[in-house]
Write a protein that holds these residues in place. Structure first.
Motif, PDB file in Angstrom:
ATOM      1  N   HIS A 102      -4.651   0.967  -2.007  1.00  0.00           N
ATOM      2  CA  HIS A 102      -3.775   2.034  -1.518  1.00  0.00           C
ATOM      3  C   HIS A 102      -4.583   3.035  -0.699  1.00  0.00           C
ATOM      4  O   HIS A 102      -5.811   2.935  -0.610  1.00  0.00           O
ATOM      5  CB  HIS A 102      -3.069   2.710  -2.693  1.00  0.00           C
ATOM      6  N   ARG A 103      -3.889   3.986  -0.098  1.00  0.00           N
ATOM      7  CA  ARG A 103      -4.569   4.929   0.803  1.00  0.00           C
ATOM      8  C   ARG A 103      -4.664   6.317   0.189  1.00  0.00           C
ATOM      9  O   ARG A 103      -3.646   7.000   0.020  1.00  0.00           O
ATOM     10  CB  ARG A 103      -3.842   5.019   2.144  1.00  0.00           C
ATOM     11  N   ALA A 144       0.486   5.576   0.180  1.00  0.00           N
ATOM     12  CA  ALA A 144      -0.382   6.724   0.455  1.00  0.00           C
ATOM     13  C   ALA A 144      -0.110   7.799  -0.588  1.00  0.00           C
ATOM     14  O   ALA A 144       1.044   8.203  -0.792  1.00  0.00           O
ATOM     15  CB  ALA A 144      -0.127   7.267   1.858  1.00  0.00           C
ATOM     16  N   PRO A 179       0.809  -1.223   0.000  1.00  0.00           N
ATOM     17  CA  PRO A 179       0.000   0.000   0.000  1.00  0.00           C
ATOM     18  C   PRO A 179       0.839   1.270   0.000  1.00  0.00           C
ATOM     19  O   PRO A 179       1.826   1.378   0.730  1.00  0.00           O
ATOM     20  CB  PRO A 179      -0.813  -0.120   1.294  1.00  0.00           C
ATOM     21  N   PRO A 188      -5.709   0.691   6.878  1.00  0.00           N
ATOM     22  CA  PRO A 188      -4.557   0.987   6.007  1.00  0.00           C
ATOM     23  C   PRO A 188      -4.929   1.496   4.629  1.00  0.00           C
ATOM     24  O   PRO A 188      -4.123   2.164   3.977  1.00  0.00           O
ATOM     25  CB  PRO A 188      -3.819  -0.352   5.930  1.00  0.00           C
ATOM     26  N   THR A 189      -6.134   1.198   4.154  1.00  0.00           N
ATOM     27  CA  THR A 189      -6.564   1.711   2.849  1.00  0.00           C
ATOM     28  C   THR A 189      -7.758   2.659   2.975  1.00  0.00           C
ATOM     29  O   THR A 189      -8.368   3.012   1.972  1.00  0.00           O
ATOM     30  CB  THR A 189      -6.923   0.567   1.886  1.00  0.00           C
ATOM     31  N   ASP A 190      -8.089   3.055   4.196  1.00  0.00           N
ATOM     32  CA  ASP A 190      -9.161   4.026   4.389  1.00  0.00           C
ATOM     33  C   ASP A 190      -8.666   5.426   4.056  1.00  0.00           C
ATOM     34  O   ASP A 190      -7.516   5.778   4.347  1.00  0.00           O
ATOM     35  CB  ASP A 190      -9.666   4.001   5.839  1.00  0.00           C
ATOM     36  N   ALA A 191      -9.538   6.204   3.443  1.00  0.00           N
ATOM     37  CA  ALA A 191      -9.175   7.572   3.090  1.00  0.00           C
ATOM     38  C   ALA A 191      -9.077   8.441   4.338  1.00  0.00           C
ATOM     39  O   ALA A 191      -9.711   8.166   5.363  1.00  0.00           O
ATOM     40  CB  ALA A 191     -10.209   8.161   2.138  1.00  0.00           C
ATOM     41  N   HIS A 212       2.559  11.258   7.638  1.00  0.00           N
ATOM     42  CA  HIS A 212       1.645  10.191   7.232  1.00  0.00           C
ATOM     43  C   HIS A 212       2.260   9.221   6.218  1.00  0.00           C
ATOM     44  O   HIS A 212       1.535   8.382   5.680  1.00  0.00           O
ATOM     45  CB  HIS A 212       0.369  10.797   6.645  1.00  0.00           C
ATOM     46  N   GLN A 241      -7.922   3.736  -3.739  1.00  0.00           N
ATOM     47  CA  GLN A 241      -8.536   2.949  -2.673  1.00  0.00           C
ATOM     48  C   GLN A 241      -8.986   1.583  -3.175  1.00  0.00           C
ATOM     49  O   GLN A 241      -8.776   0.562  -2.506  1.00  0.00           O
ATOM     50  CB  GLN A 241      -9.706   3.714  -2.065  1.00  0.00           C
TER      51      GLN A 241
END
Length: 408
Positions: free
Chosen positions: A69-70, A38, A36, A121-124, A192, A65
């Motif tokens: 990925h984030r 960001a 993942p 981990p993939t939440d916006a 982040h 997403q």
């Protein structure tokens, strides 16, 4: 890229038409393949909604997403106070803190339709650069960040050069914008773990400078990706027309009007827009793009329904499609058409402006003279008429724009 990307995100983004430029594409592809990532896009809070011109950026964050990925939505609570000079003829009006907060809240509601927010981990995540920009100390900023920037190079960037070549004023406030945007990337990397900045092609210079700052200051990998500038086949800029911006907020632009906007897509744009603004499989996109004659109108209805479903939900999209069918195929004044409440009797020209069918009385007068205005499907020939007190009246501009006027 020299070969087809191996990461799902880049492969799909490239196939659907989202990719214009990438910094070190092979290295980014490998990084995306490894796990993942960001990635962020910045949005200045200049209005209480985004419009269709921002939709490609929203869709690529959604794709991040969906491919594991984030997505990071960076609100420009700080940079909105400065104003991005990129490809602008003049400075933007500056907003106060209260208006910026109202705008941020409205924009968040748009993103809630497209992204899943949370702590996974993939939440916006939605952040605000005012968190660090409002606390900057000027001398330390110049020492730690400013030393990495060459004024000579900044003057050659297209976004700056355009204003200077036209001998238009570029304030020192605006000139600082690219430093602040680059600093955003550095802060997001540190706070982040953000490794990718995305944006429209007009942001290429700013994105490159941000990636370089991250590498120079912290010796970390940083990547940039831009999307193409979307214009219609006739050359119009996406999202804005002579009748105004096509907003993504239902309060500013009704779901029915949004559906109609996509239904009125030019024939030459159909395949491209199906790829960019829907999530239909690309085999189906390519099939629909080959249709001609009367069938192309059915394909446009599919585009309209799919695009509207992403923003407003499937049920609302299908309701808009049914309203259009009843209005145009059966001649029915459907109760689900956009409506306004207005004191009656009232002059026709006032009502055309209030309903958003004309931007001014002059435009309304010209529309009447051109035979474009109808009241309850009856053509109007006199712009000076007054609409009587009636519970519901249907105003029409051309064949595809209708508003119900309710007495109030």
């Amino acid at each position: 890229m020299s070969s087809k990307p191996s990461s799902d995100f880049l492969a799909i983004a490239q196939e659907r038409g989202y990719v214009y430029q990438v910094t070190d594409a092979e290295a980014l592809d490998a990084r995306l393949k490894a796990g993942p990532v960001a990635g962020y896009i910045g949005f200045d809070a200049t209005a209480d909604s985004l419009h269709v011109g921002s939709l490609v950026q929203i869709m690529i964050l959604r794709l991040m997403q969906k491919t594991g990925h984030r997505p990071v939505v960076l609100m420009g609570g700080g940079t909105t106070k400065v104003g991005d000079p990129s490809f602008r003829d003049e400075a933007r009006p500056l907003l106060d803190d209260a208006q910026i907060e109202r705008n941020k809240a409205g924009i968040r509601r748009v993103f809630d339709s497209f992204l899943r927010f949370g702590e996974g981990p993939t939440d916006a995540v939605m952040l605000d650069n005012a968190e660090w920009l409002d606390r900057l100390l000027y001398i330390p900023f110049l020492r730690d960040v400013g030393r990495h920037f060459s004024v000579n190079r900044m003057l050659t960037l297209d976004s700056v050069k355009l204003r200077l070549d036209r001998e238009q004023n570029l304030s020192f406030l605006e000139f600082n914008y690219m430093l602040l945007q680059s600093y955003d990337f550095l802060e997001l990397s540190r706070r982040h773990g953000v490794a990718l900045q995305m944006g429209g092609s007009d942001q290429w210079g700013n994105i490159i400078m941000g990636a370089e700052l991250v590498r120079r200051a912290d010796q970390k990998d940083a990547f940039g990706l831009t999307t193409p500038l979307i214009t219609t086949a006739s050359g119009a800029k996406m999202g804005k027309t002579a009748s105004g911006a096509k907003w993504l907020s239902a309060e500013k632009f009704s779901p029915y009007d949004y559906w109609q906007f996509w239904r009125n897509t030019e024939d030459a744009d159909l395949g491209r827009f199906l790829g960019l603004f829907t999530e239909l499989p690309m085999d189906e996109v390519r099939r629909l793009a080959t249709l001609g004659g009367a069938e192309i109108n059915e394909a446009k209805k599919i585009l309209a329904t799919e695009a509207t479903a992403l923003l407003h939900g499937r049920a609302t999209a299908e309701e808009a499609a049914e309203t259009a069918r009843r209005t145009f195929e059966e001649g029915e004044a459907a109760e689900t058409l956009p409506s306004i409440t207005h004191a009656l009797p009232a002059p026709l020209l006032d009502l055309l402006v209030a309903a958003g069918l004309a931007t001014s009385k002059g435009e309304g007068r010209r529309a009447v003279a051109g035979g474009a205005i109808r009241i309850d499907d009856v053509p109007v020939t006199d712009a000076a008429i007054t609409l009587p007190a009636k519970e519901v009246t249907k105003l029409s501009f051309g064949r595809k724009r209708h508003v119900l006027v309710r007495a109030g």
